[in-house]
Design a protein around this motif. Sequence first.
Motif, short mmCIF file in Angstrom:
data_model
loop_
_atom_site.label_atom_id
_atom_site.label_comp_id
_atom_site.label_asym_id
_atom_site.label_seq_id
_atom_site.Cartn_x
_atom_site.Cartn_y
_atom_site.Cartn_z
N VAL A 7 -30.98 15.07 -60.87
CA VAL A 7 -30.63 13.81 -60.22
C VAL A 7 -29.13 13.62 -60.13
CG1 VAL A 7 -32.67 12.45 -60.73
CG2 VAL A 7 -30.87 12.65 -62.42
N LEU A 8 -28.74 12.83 -59.13
CA LEU A 8 -27.35 12.46 -58.95
C LEU A 8 -27.04 11.24 -59.80
CD1 LEU A 8 -27.31 12.67 -55.08
CD2 LEU A 8 -26.36 14.35 -56.64
N PRO A 9 -25.76 10.90 -59.93
CA PRO A 9 -25.42 9.68 -60.67
C PRO A 9 -26.10 8.42 -60.12
CG PRO A 9 -23.47 11.01 -60.39
CD PRO A 9 -24.55 11.71 -59.66
N ASN A 10 -26.48 8.45 -58.84
CA ASN A 10 -27.15 7.25 -58.33
C ASN A 10 -28.67 7.36 -58.38
OD1 ASN A 10 -27.67 9.06 -56.30
ND2 ASN A 10 -26.37 8.07 -54.78
N GLY A 11 -29.16 8.38 -59.08
CA GLY A 11 -30.59 8.46 -59.31
C GLY A 11 -31.38 9.30 -58.33
N THR A 12 -30.79 9.69 -57.20
CA THR A 12 -31.53 10.49 -56.20
C THR A 12 -31.82 11.87 -56.73
OG1 THR A 12 -29.80 9.59 -54.81
CG2 THR A 12 -31.57 10.80 -53.70
N THR A 13 -33.05 12.34 -56.47
CA THR A 13 -33.37 13.73 -56.76
C THR A 13 -32.86 14.53 -55.58
OG1 THR A 13 -35.51 13.48 -55.72
CG2 THR A 13 -35.42 13.19 -58.09
N TRP A 14 -31.82 15.30 -55.80
CA TRP A 14 -31.09 15.77 -54.64
C TRP A 14 -31.69 16.98 -53.95
CZ3 TRP A 14 -29.07 20.59 -54.51
CH2 TRP A 14 -28.81 21.23 -55.74
N ILE A 15 -32.44 17.81 -54.65
CA ILE A 15 -32.97 19.01 -53.99
C ILE A 15 -33.98 18.62 -52.92
CG2 ILE A 15 -34.19 21.20 -54.28
CD1 ILE A 15 -33.03 21.48 -56.99
N SER A 16 -34.91 17.75 -53.31
CA SER A 16 -35.89 17.34 -52.30
C SER A 16 -35.20 16.50 -51.22
CB SER A 16 -37.04 16.58 -52.95
OG SER A 16 -36.57 15.76 -53.99
N ASN A 17 -34.19 15.76 -51.62
CA ASN A 17 -33.46 14.97 -50.64
C ASN A 17 -32.80 15.88 -49.60
OD1 ASN A 17 -32.25 12.76 -49.43
ND2 ASN A 17 -30.41 12.93 -50.70
N LEU A 18 -32.20 16.95 -50.07
CA LEU A 18 -31.56 17.87 -49.14
C LEU A 18 -32.58 18.51 -48.21
CD1 LEU A 18 -29.16 19.45 -48.09
CD2 LEU A 18 -29.36 21.00 -50.01
N PHE A 19 -33.69 18.97 -48.77
CA PHE A 19 -34.72 19.56 -47.92
C PHE A 19 -35.27 18.54 -46.94
CE2 PHE A 19 -35.47 23.88 -48.62
CZ PHE A 19 -35.22 24.18 -49.95
N GLY A 20 -35.43 17.29 -47.43
CA GLY A 20 -35.93 16.25 -46.54
C GLY A 20 -34.99 16.03 -45.36
N THR A 21 -33.71 15.98 -45.65
CA THR A 21 -32.75 15.77 -44.58
C THR A 21 -32.79 16.94 -43.60
OG1 THR A 21 -31.36 14.74 -46.25
CG2 THR A 21 -30.37 15.16 -44.11
N ILE A 22 -32.93 18.15 -44.13
CA ILE A 22 -32.97 19.32 -43.25
C ILE A 22 -34.17 19.23 -42.31
CG2 ILE A 22 -33.33 21.82 -43.20
CD1 ILE A 22 -31.67 22.04 -45.71
N THR A 23 -35.33 18.85 -42.86
CA THR A 23 -36.50 18.75 -41.99
C THR A 23 -36.32 17.66 -40.96
OG1 THR A 23 -37.41 18.04 -44.11
CG2 THR A 23 -38.69 19.61 -42.88
N ASN A 24 -35.70 16.55 -41.34
CA ASN A 24 -35.48 15.49 -40.36
C ASN A 24 -34.62 15.98 -39.22
OD1 ASN A 24 -36.96 13.70 -41.79
ND2 ASN A 24 -35.21 12.72 -42.79
N VAL A 25 -33.59 16.73 -39.56
CA VAL A 25 -32.68 17.22 -38.52
C VAL A 25 -33.43 18.16 -37.57
CG1 VAL A 25 -30.74 18.78 -38.17
CG2 VAL A 25 -30.55 16.91 -39.79
N VAL A 26 -34.30 18.98 -38.15
CA VAL A 26 -35.03 19.93 -37.29
C VAL A 26 -35.93 19.19 -36.32
CG1 VAL A 26 -36.78 21.71 -37.33
CG2 VAL A 26 -34.93 21.80 -38.94
N SER A 27 -36.47 18.06 -36.77
CA SER A 27 -37.40 17.34 -35.91
C SER A 27 -36.72 16.22 -35.14
CB SER A 27 -38.53 16.74 -36.77
OG SER A 27 -38.67 17.42 -37.98
N ASN A 28 -35.41 16.25 -35.02
CA ASN A 28 -34.76 15.10 -34.37
C ASN A 28 -34.67 15.24 -32.86
OD1 ASN A 28 -32.65 16.79 -33.72
ND2 ASN A 28 -31.11 15.77 -34.96
N GLY A 29 -35.28 16.30 -32.32
CA GLY A 29 -35.35 16.38 -30.87
C GLY A 29 -34.27 17.22 -30.22
N SER A 30 -33.25 17.58 -30.95
CA SER A 30 -32.20 18.38 -30.32
C SER A 30 -32.61 19.86 -30.32
CB SER A 30 -30.89 18.19 -31.07
OG SER A 30 -31.09 18.47 -32.44
N LYS A 31 -31.85 20.63 -29.55
CA LYS A 31 -32.22 22.03 -29.42
C LYS A 31 -31.56 22.89 -30.48
CE LYS A 31 -31.51 24.11 -25.78
NZ LYS A 31 -31.31 24.80 -24.51
N ALA A 32 -32.28 23.89 -30.95
CA ALA A 32 -31.68 24.85 -31.86
C ALA A 32 -30.67 25.70 -31.10
CB ALA A 32 -32.76 25.74 -32.48
#
Lengths: 515, 312
Positions: free
Chosen positions: A223-248
């Motif tokens: 966890v980060l100092p603000n309590g977030t579990t960062w590994i899943s957070n990072l993966f979550g952000t990555i998946t969001n970016v992949v599904s955000n509609g832009s082209k690879a």
Amino acid sequence: MASQLIREWTGIQQFPGATQTKLLELLGKLKQENVNTLTILVMGKGGVGKSSTVNSLIGERVVAVSAFQSEGQRPVMVSRSRAGFTLNIIDTPGLIEGGYVNDQALEIIKRFLLNKTIDVLLYVDRLDAYRVDNLDRQVIRAITDSFGKEIWRRGVVVLTHAQLSPPDGINYDNFFSRRSDALVKVIRLGARIRKQEFQDSALPIVLVENSGRCNTNESGEKVLPNGTTWISNLFGTITNVVSNGSKAIFVDKKLIEGPNPNEKYKLFIPLILAFQYLFVVKRIERAIKVDISKANKPLWELRDMGLLKGKLTYSYFRREKWEWGAREDWRFDDMRKQYGKHWWWVSFFAVYASQQIFLMGITLPVYAVHSVEKPWNIYDSVATTICMFGIIFAYFADTQLHEFVSSNEKRKELGVPKLLTLEKGLWRYSRHPNYVGEQLWWWGLVMYGWNVGYGWTFIGSLVNSLCLAYVTILVEQRILKQADRVEAYNLYQKTTSVWIPWFKFSPRGAKDKNS
Amino acid sequence: MAAQLVREWTSIQQFPCATQTKLLELVGKLKQENVNTLTILVMGKGGVGKSSTVNSIIGERVVAVSAFQSEGQRPVMVSRSRAGFTLNIIDTPGLIEGGYVNDQALQIIKRFLLNKTIDVLLYVDRLDAYRVDNLDRQVIKAITDSFGKGIWQRSLVVLTHAQLSPPDGLNYDDFFSRRSDALLKVIRMGARIKKSELKDFAIPVVLVENSGRCNTNDSAEKILPNGTSWIPSLVETITNVASNGSKSILVDKKLIDGPNPNERHKLLIPVILALQYLFVVKPIQRTIKADISREMKSLWELRDMGLSGNRF
């Protein structure tokens, strides 16, 4: 199948149970959207924690991390597969080398990525850096120039060393927001993303703490100092970016090599030609015509001299125009008289515009050659030979003509009868060797153009040849009108080829006075 | 007297007693050696903690510190006196600006220091930086070019952010020694210190932790992870350097302007002229004379043309 060569993502089991569950959930979501493979590119300055982040994501020490040495010079791709899903992470060398963007490393990275598709870009930097400066902007600019502005739609900013104690007087969240604002601002500047585009798709920022002393929560997750579990957070952000509609970003050869510099500003060429013609050539021509009209010389002399007073290499064509102008001087007079007060605009179409088209026509091969990138081959050498030969031929022809005219002038001064026809040197084998030389030059140029696939550029030279044919006829007619020369010139015409140099032939149909 | 304009070092009382005692001891030692004033110059890249270090030494917030903005463009001198001893600390703007040495800042610093004497140089950098590269070397080269190589005999390296947890796999002392080795090596290269001179240029490295969360011991002194109370340690190292026998650097106009480029290699001019004369002019003269003599001209003509003389 390629997937058999990819190792199983065993490192995922290193993560605590809660993290594993979340990760597999995210993978499932991706697979539902028919995304079976994910390629993540990790870039940034040196020493910021790129390799550590890769190791954290994979869950094992796949890339070497050394606190003090620079990373390896080559990018490394780590591939793992799980339940039919393949994860590729590409770790790259730091882009800054001693104050400059390391262009060589950038080239190596680009070549490494040839024909790969980048789904996500992780731009890594330290959270605990206090300054954002020009170097950061240069790195971002290099990334943007290499992969295009669109890569930032698939970008995630990763700030490492997240388990920091902020400096005195600022709390953690404040520090984080100021740091990320500064970094995002420099990304916007470096990638030239306009404010509007930016608000539409804001760049996500993720904090990570890669060291072993990262704090953990009750489930054992980091966890980060603000309590977030960062590994899943990072993966979550990555998946969001992949599904955000832009082209690879697909890295093809064109992207790597960049825009063809030869294509740049091609459209300017006709504009510049027109400009040159209208504002430069025309003025000079006018000035020359004024000079000619001021000089009191008989026209035939002007014609024969060809007004050769310039260097041969410089504007060979201009010389032709001078001749053309001088030869047509009497025609200008006639036309001027004919059109009277309308001459000023009629001349534009009747004379100048046509000459402009002429000019563009015969320089078409030059245009062609500059549009195509092709290495020098045998035909280019042949074309060069033809052109050189043409120029030299014309040079000698003109020189001999000039000598003929000057010797005639001397003879006049001395009271000796002048020579009626020029039959020495090249003029022995052709009646207009100067035109022959000139045509060789222009047809030689056509050969260059034909060689690079623009054979149709011959049209310019063809028109030129037709014009020269017309001029030849005009010239000969004028000579034949001169009573003192008509007989000698007739004989000359019957025994000498008009253009193509050939040996003298016996006069056809000539009366043999002596027999 | 100038001393009346210098403020009293009241903030020394901010320090815990143990620290105060040690500091006053060190000041006393200096006065015994007849050193009544100490001028410390603090330099380094931007954002490494120079201003924070100055504030820590003085004991109060004399210089503005901002995590995100660049420092001010001008150097600042802070002077404090105590018991007849004057301490001057000069805080400077960071020397690196976006990948290049900021020559303008360097000029401003040099002009600020005109006619001052530098007793000690503090070269500041972060302990928790992982790379030493060409930029560092350029900064050091700039400092060396500006003040001369001798300044490194009067310098110490200050590593800030000392209360760090080292990266995985390295313990604190290991990390510290590798970091300082790398930095000292680049100083040696940037200042062109030859291996033989190393003994004279043994630059001490001191750790500091300027933030408020620095751990403290029972006497409430700020300590490093290895237990040392670092403020007295820093001041002690400074006094050691000040008494190590080398000369202080007086920043005079000559030092600032640098060697006059017009003076360089002036001595070569006569040599070059001589060479030209002997090896160029004379042979040419000889050949010309030979050509003339081969020409068949009557003497009266030669005389009238003036070639009987030697002037060219």
